[in-house]
Design an enzyme around this catalytic site. Structure first.
Site, PDB file in Angstrom:
ATOM      1  CG  HIS A 193      -1.548  -4.233  15.834  1.00 18.40           C
ATOM      2  ND1 HIS A 193      -1.033  -3.044  15.381  1.00 18.40           N
ATOM      3  CD2 HIS A 193      -1.336  -5.130  14.841  1.00 18.40           C
ATOM      4  CE1 HIS A 193      -0.549  -3.215  14.155  1.00 18.40           C
ATOM      5  NE2 HIS A 193      -0.717  -4.474  13.808  1.00 18.40           N
TER       6      HIS A 193
ATOM      7  CG  ASN B  57      -2.944  -5.579   6.054  1.00 20.18           C
ATOM      8  OD1 ASN B  57      -2.986  -6.304   5.078  1.00 20.18           O
ATOM      9  ND2 ASN B  57      -1.821  -4.979   6.437  1.00 20.18           N
TER      10      ASN B  57
ATOM     11  CB  THR C 284      -5.636   2.212  10.109  1.00 19.53           C
ATOM     12  OG1 THR C 284      -4.532   1.333  10.324  1.00 19.53           O
ATOM     13  CG2 THR C 284      -5.364   3.567  10.733  1.00 19.53           C
TER      14      THR C 284
ATOM     15  CB  SER D 169       3.589  -5.836   4.631  1.00 20.93           C
ATOM     16  OG  SER D 169       2.754  -5.159   5.496  1.00 20.93           O
TER      17      SER D 169
ATOM     18  CB  CYS E 169      -6.566   2.269   6.143  1.00 21.72           C
ATOM     19  SG  CYS E 169      -5.683   2.127   4.614  1.00 21.72           S
TER      20      CYS E 169
ATOM     21  CB  SER F 154       0.330  -8.664   8.488  1.00 23.27           C
ATOM     22  OG  SER F 154      -0.582  -7.833   7.821  1.00 23.27           O
TER      23      SER F 154
ATOM     24  CD  GLU G 260      -3.095   1.155  13.302  1.00 20.61           C
ATOM     25  OE1 GLU G 260      -2.765   0.390  12.390  1.00 20.61           O
ATOM     26  OE2 GLU G 260      -4.215   1.677  13.393  1.00 20.61           O
TER      27      GLU G 260
ATOM     28  CG  HIS H 134       3.067  -0.494  13.303  1.00 17.86           C
ATOM     29  ND1 HIS H 134       3.574  -1.562  12.620  1.00 17.86           N
ATOM     30  CD2 HIS H 134       3.845  -0.344  14.379  1.00 17.86           C
ATOM     31  CE1 HIS H 134       4.614  -2.046  13.266  1.00 17.86           C
ATOM     32  NE2 HIS H 134       4.802  -1.335  14.323  1.00 17.86           N
TER      33      HIS H 134
ATOM     34  CB  CYS I  66      -0.873   0.000   1.252  1.00 17.98           C
ATOM     35  SG  CYS I  66       0.115   0.068   2.752  1.00 17.98           S
TER      36      CYS I  66
HETATM   37  S1  SF4 Z   1      -2.989   2.543   7.307  1.00 14.06           S
HETATM   38 FE1  SF4 Z   1      -1.729   0.720   7.023  1.00 14.06          FE
HETATM   39  S2  SF4 Z   1      -2.715  -0.342   5.304  1.00 14.06           S
HETATM   40 FE2  SF4 Z   1      -3.463   1.791   5.247  1.00 14.06          FE
HETATM   41  S3  SF4 Z   1      -2.068   2.890   3.859  1.00 14.06           S
HETATM   42 FE3  SF4 Z   1      -1.287   3.116   5.965  1.00 14.06          FE
HETATM   43  S4  SF4 Z   1       0.220   1.458   6.221  1.00 14.06           S
HETATM   44 FE4  SF4 Z   1      -1.073   0.942   4.454  1.00 14.06          FE
END
Ligand code: SF4
Length: 288
Positions: free
Chosen positions: A122, A223, A161, A265, A193, A221, A124, A72, A12
C-alpha cells in the site's frame, strides 16, 4: 424490510481536505499531476481528471510543473526528488498519516527498528517505511518479525492508519509474547485513525443487526476492504460495491434488513444513488 445507513458515511476529513487543496491548486495552476490517484475512488479521480488533474504512477512520469502528493503521503526521498527537479510540490498528506510518518522518523532516528502493521504494497505503508529510512519492515504477519534470526534489540511498532484496532492489538500481543525476552526495548505507538475506528465500530454494530450488508467503496481502498472484511466476519452476507450499478437485485431476496456503510473516499452522490437503488429494489421485491 428496513434499509439503514450507518451513522457515519461519506468523505472523511482527510479526504475532504485533500480534495479542497487539489481544487485550489487546479484553480491557481490549471493543469496539475497527482502522484497516484488523489484518493482511492475512480469516480472522484475521473471528476478531477476533467478539471485538469492527471494521475501518474511514478514521480519520473511527472512532466508538468506542479506535483500533488495524495492524502496517503509519500516517502521523503520522493519529496526530495520532486523538489530537486524544481517542481512546485503541493502536499495533501492527511494529518493522521503525517503523525504515523513522524512516529516512524522519530523511532528510526532514535535507533529503533520500525515494524509497521500494514499491507507492504500500500502506498501509505511504503511512504511510512520511507520516513523510517527503510530501517524496518511492513507486514500483516507477526511471524515476519518473530521468526527473524537476528532480531534488532530495539523495536518500535506502529500501524497503517486504516487498520482494524482489534487486529493491531492482536499483532502487538503476538510480537510482545514472542520477542519480549529477546529485545532490550519494545515501543508501541497507536497510529490508527480515529475516524476509521469510529466508522468500523458503527459498521460492525450495524452488521450484527441486519441480514445483508452493502459496503460502498473503491476495491483498491484499504479502509473499504477492511470494513467489508469486518462486516463479513460477523457472519452477515456482505457485498462490496463501487457504485449502485454493482448491486444485484437477487441479493435482496429473503433478507429481513439491509445495512449500508461506506469507505472514506465516497462522495454523497454515490451513496444517495445506492440508497435509491436499494429502495427501488425493495419496492419491486428484489427484482431489477
Ligand atoms: S487517515 Fe485516512 S481515513 Fe483517516 S482521516 Fe486521514 S485520509 Fe481519512
Amino acid at each position: 424490510m428496513d434499509i439503514e445507513k450507518a451513522s457515519e458515511t461519506g468523505f472523511c476529513f482527510g479526504v475532504k481536505r485533500a480534495l479542497r487543496i487539489l481544487e485550489e491548486t487546479i484553480a491557481e495552476h490549471g493543469t496539475v499531476e497527482t502522484l497516484g490517484p488523489v484518493v482511492h475512488n475512480q469516480q472522484v479521480v475521473d471528476r478531477f481528471a476533467q478539471l485538469g488533474a492527471r494521475a501518474v504512477e511514478r514521480a519520473d512520469q511527472i512532466a508538468g510543473g506542479v506535483a500533488v502528493i495524495p492524502s496517503h503521503g509519500v516517502s521523503p526521498d520522493v519529496l526530495e526528488d520532486l523538489a530537486s527537479r524544481g517542481l512546485k510540490v503541493v502536499d495533501t498528506t492527511c494529518p493522521n498519516v503525517r503523525r504515523a510518518q513522524s512516529a516512524a522518523r522519530d523511532l528510526s532516528q532514535a535507533g529503533v527498528w520500525v515494524v509497521i502493521y500494514g499491507d507492504p504494497r500500500h502506498p501509505e505503508v511504503k511512504g511510512i517505511l520511507g520516513w523510517a529510512g527503510h530501517k524496518g519492515v511492513a507486514t500483516l504477519d507477526s511471524r515476519t518479525v518473530t521468526d527473524l534470526p537476528d532480531l534488532p534489540s530495539h523495536l518500535g511498532l506502529l500501524s497503517q492508519t486504516t487498520r482494524n484496532s482489534a487486529q493491531y492489538a492482536g499483532f502487538v500481543g503476538s510480537i510482545t509474547g514472542e520477542v519480549l525476552s529477546r529485545v532490550d526495548e519494545l515501543r508501541v505507538i497507536n497510529t490508527l485513525c480515529n475516524i476509521t475506528k469510529r466508522r468500523q465500530a458503527a459498521a460492525l454494530e450495524l452488521a450484527r443487526r441486519v441480514s445483508l450488508m452493502i459496503v460502498v467503496g473503491g476495491r483498491h481502498s484499504a479502509n473499504t476492504r477492511c470494513l467489508a472484511d469486518m462486516c463479513s466476519s460477523t457472519g452477515t452476507e456482505t457485498h462490496l460495491v463501487e457504485t449502485a450499478g454493482d448491486i444485484d437485485g437477487a441479493w435482496l431476496e429473503g433478507q429481513s434488513a439491509i445495512g449500508v456503510t461506506t469507505g472514506t473516499s465516497i462522495p454523497d452522490g454515490v451513496i444517495d444513488e445506492v440508497m435509491l437503488k436499494l429502495e427501488g429494489l425493495k419496492e419491486r421485491g428484489g427484482r431489477v
